[in-house]
Design a protein around this motif. Structure first.
Motif, PDB file in Angstrom:
ATOM      1  N   LEU A 131       5.035   6.191  -1.582  1.00 27.75           N
ATOM      2  CA  LEU A 131       5.510   5.914  -0.219  1.00 27.75           C
ATOM      3  C   LEU A 131       5.871   7.162   0.589  1.00 27.75           C
ATOM      4  N   PRO A 132       6.670   8.115   0.075  1.00 30.68           N
ATOM      5  CA  PRO A 132       7.034   9.271   0.919  1.00 30.68           C
ATOM      6  C   PRO A 132       5.885  10.225   1.216  1.00 30.68           C
ATOM      7  N   MET A 133       4.744  10.037   0.530  1.00 26.94           N
ATOM      8  CA  MET A 133       3.591  10.897   0.798  1.00 26.94           C
ATOM      9  C   MET A 133       2.899  10.516   2.105  1.00 26.94           C
ATOM     10  N   PHE A 134       3.118   9.287   2.575  1.00 27.37           N
ATOM     11  CA  PHE A 134       2.469   8.817   3.792  1.00 27.37           C
ATOM     12  C   PHE A 134       3.405   9.038   4.976  1.00 27.37           C
ATOM     13  N   ARG A 135       2.926   9.754   5.986  1.00 25.00           N
ATOM     14  CA  ARG A 135       3.770  10.157   7.098  1.00 25.00           C
ATOM     15  C   ARG A 135       3.397   9.456   8.400  1.00 25.00           C
ATOM     16  N   THR A 136       2.611   8.411   8.320  1.00 25.42           N
ATOM     17  CA  THR A 136       2.262   7.624   9.505  1.00 25.42           C
ATOM     18  C   THR A 136       2.844   6.231   9.352  1.00 25.42           C
ATOM     19  N   SER A 137       2.983   5.522  10.453  1.00 25.44           N
ATOM     20  CA  SER A 137       3.513   4.155  10.384  1.00 25.44           C
ATOM     21  C   SER A 137       2.601   3.251   9.569  1.00 25.44           C
ATOM     22  N   THR A 138       1.287   3.434   9.722  1.00 29.64           N
ATOM     23  CA  THR A 138       0.330   2.604   8.980  1.00 29.64           C
ATOM     24  C   THR A 138       0.474   2.818   7.480  1.00 29.64           C
ATOM     25  N   GLY A 139       0.540   4.081   7.058  1.00 32.99           N
ATOM     26  CA  GLY A 139       0.664   4.376   5.634  1.00 32.99           C
ATOM     27  C   GLY A 139       1.972   3.891   5.056  1.00 32.99           C
ATOM     28  N   ALA A 140       3.075   4.088   5.804  1.00 30.41           N
ATOM     29  CA  ALA A 140       4.387   3.670   5.311  1.00 30.41           C
ATOM     30  C   ALA A 140       4.484   2.155   5.216  1.00 30.41           C
ATOM     31  N   VAL A 141       3.955   1.466   6.230  1.00 30.57           N
ATOM     32  CA  VAL A 141       3.970  -0.004   6.203  1.00 30.57           C
ATOM     33  C   VAL A 141       3.096  -0.517   5.063  1.00 30.57           C
TER      34      VAL A 141
END
Length: 442
Positions: free
Chosen positions: A332-342
Motif C-alpha cells: 500500500l505505501p508504495m502507491f502514491r496515487t489515489s487510484t493505487g491507494a484505493v
C-alpha cells in the motif's frame, strides 16, 4: 393458493445486517467528523490517535459482559438497550475538539454500549439460523459493517462540508433511533427457544459435526441454555478458541487502523481531498461488503456439497483471505496515487472480509450454545487491537515527524501498513495449526 410466508429468521438476519451497517456509519462518521474538526483546531496526530482509540477502551470492557448478558437475559433485549444508549449519547454530546474530557467520556460510553452488540447478534443468530445457513447469514450480517462504512465514506464528508461536523452526530442518532424502532417491532425470540436443541444450535442441529463422546448428550436432550453453566475455564484454555482470538485481533487491527487513519492518509499522506475523491473513497468498504458475502456463499457451498469438511473450509478461506490481504497491505505505501491507494486498500479489506468466512463463523461451529460468550472473548481481543493499532499509528506518525520525515512521504506510512501485513501472515499460520470446525462445547 397457499400464502407464501417470509421466514422469520430472514427478517432477523436482515435486521442484524442493518444493525451492523448503522454501527459502522457511526464509527466512520466520528472518524471523519472529528478528523476535520481536529485538523481545523490544530490538534496533533498523537492526540487525535488518543481520542480515536478511546472508543475501543469502552468497547473492550463490555465484550465479555455483553456475551454473558445476552446469554442470561436474551440477545434481542440487550441489542435494543445497547442501540438506545449509544444513539442518545450521539444526540446529546457536542463535537468540540477543545472539550477533551467530554469527548473522551462520550466515546467511552458509546464504546461500552456498542460492545454489547456483536455478542448479542451472535447469540441471536445461533438461536435462529440453522448450521447449513450460518456462513452466509453471518457473512451477510457482518457485511453490513462494510456497507455502513462505505456509505459513511461516500456521504458524510459532504454532510460535514455543508452542515458542519456536529450534523454527523445528529444523523447517526436518528439512524440509531429508527433501527431501534424496527427491532422493537419486528424482532422476537425463536419459537423453539425453550427446546435444548433449538437453543443450542437453531434448526438443523444434525448437520453439525459433533465429536463422538458428545453426541449421546445432545441426542438425550442436553441441558437448557437458560440453566447451563458456562464453561469459562474450558473456553479460555481451548486452542481452537485461541485460534479465533488471534485472527480476530489481526482482522480488527488492520480494519481499525484503515478505518480510522485512511481519511488522514488520503488527506495528508497523499494530499487528496475526501470531498473531491467522489465515490472512489468508498470502494475499500464496498469491496468488503462484496467479498464478505462471496466468502459466506462459497463456505456454505463447500460444506453442503461436501467438497470440503467444515474444518478445511474454514482453514482454506481464512488462509486465502489473510495472505492476499497481507500482500496488499505491505504494498500500500508504495502507491502514491489515489487510484493505487484505493486499489491496494480495497484488495486488503476485501480479502480480509473473505477471511471472515473462516474465523468469524467458527464461534458457532465449535460452541453454538455459547456463541455469544466465545464471540465476546474473541471480540475483546479484536477491540484491544483497535486500542493498540489506532493509538500506535498516531505515535508512529509523530515519530516520523521527529525523524524529519514529512507526513506526506511513503516512509512515514510504511510501518503503519507493514505491521498488520505481517500480523496477517502469522495469524493465518495459527489458524491452520489449531482451528477446527467440529463442535467442542455442548
Amino acid at each position: 393458493m397457499p400464502e407464501v410466508r417470509f421466514p422469520k429468521r430472514y427478517t432477523i438476519v436482515i435486521l442484524t445486517f442493518i444493525c451492523t451497517a448503522v454501527c459502522y456509519i457511526e464509527r466512520v462518521g466520528f472518524s471523519i467528523a472529528y478528523t476535520i474538526a481536529a485538523d481545523a483546531a490544530g490538534v496533533s496526530q498523537s492526540s487525535k490517535g488518543t481520542i480515536l482509540s478511546t472508543f475501543y477502551y469502552g468497547y473492550a470492557c463490555s465484550q465479555v459482559p455483553g456475551g454473558w448478558a445476552a446469554q442470561k437475559i436474551g440477545g434481542r433485549r440487550v441489542l435494543l438497550l445497547s442501540f438506545v444508549l449509544w444513539s442518545l449519547t450521539c444526540a446529546l454530546v457536542p463535537l468540540d475538539p477543545s472539550r477533551v474530557l467530554t469527548l473522551v467520556l462520550a466515546r467511552l460510553l458509546v464504546g461500552v454500549a456498542q460492545g454489547f452488540i456483536f455478542p448479542s447478534i451472535h447469540t441471536v443468530l445461533a438461536q435462529w439460523v440453522p448450521p447449513h445457513e450460518r456462513s452466509r447469514s453471518v457473512s451477510l450480517t457482518t457485511s453490513g459493517m462494510y456497507m455502513g462504512a462505505a456509505a459513511g465514506m461516500l456521504l458524510l464528508p459532504s454532510l460535514v462540508k455543508f452542515r458542519g461536523p456536529q450534523s454527523v452526530f445528529l444523523a447517526e442518532a436518528a439512524l440509531g433511533a429508527m433501527w431501534s424502532a424496527l427491532w422493537f417491532k419486528y424482532a422476537s425470540d425463536p419459537p423453539r427457544s425453550e427446546h435444548p436443541k433449538a437453543a443450542a444450535a437453531g434448526f438443523g442441529e444434525n448437520l453439525l459435526p459433533i465429536k463422538g463422546n458428545q453426541k449421546l448428550k445432545v441426542e438425550n436432550g442436553g441441558s437448557s441454555s437458560k440453566t447451563a453453566k458456562i464453561p469459562w475455564k474450558r473456553i479460555l484454555v481451548n486452542l481452537p478458541v485461541w485460534a479465533i482470538v488471534v485472527n480476530n485481533f489481526t482482522f480488527h487491527y488492520a480494519l481499525y487502523v484503515l478505518m480510522n487513519w485512511l481519511p488522514t492518509y488520503f488527506e495528508q499522506g497523499l494530499q487528496l481531498s475526501l470531498q473531491e475523491m467522489g465515490s472512489s473513497k468508498m470502494m475499500p468498504y464496498f469491496n468488503m461488503f462484496v467479498f464478505s458475502n462471496i466468502g459466506g456463499w462459497v463456505a456454505d457451498y463447500l460444506i453442503t456439497r461436501k467438497v470440503m469438511s467444515v474444518t478445511w473450509t474454514r482453514k482454506f478461506l481464512n488462509t486465502l483471505g489473510f495472505l492476499v490481504a497481507s500482500i496488499a497491505l505491505i504494498a500500500l505505501p508504495m502507491f502514491r496515487t489515489s487510484t493505487g491507494a484505493v486499489f491496494c486498500s480495497s484488495v486488503a479489506l476485501g480479502f480480509l472480509a473473505l477471511g471472515r468466512a473462516g474465523f468469524a463463523v467458527n464461534h458457532m461451529d465449535i460452541a453454538p450454545r455459547y456463541a455469544g460468550i466465545v464471540m465476546g472473548v474473541s471480540n475483546t481481543a479484536g477491540t484491544l487491537a483497535g486500542i493498540v493499532g489506532v493509538e500506535l499509528t498516531g505515535q508512529l506518525l509523530e515519530a516520523a515527524k521527529v525523524a524529519d520525515y514529512d507526513i506526506s512521504s511513503a516512509e512515514s506510512w510504511r510501518p503503519v501498513f507493514i505491521i498488520p501485513g505481517f500480523l496477517c501472515i502469522l495469524s493465518s499460520i495459527v489458524f491452520i495449526l489449531f482451528s477446527t470446525g467440529e463442535r467442542i462445547f455442548d
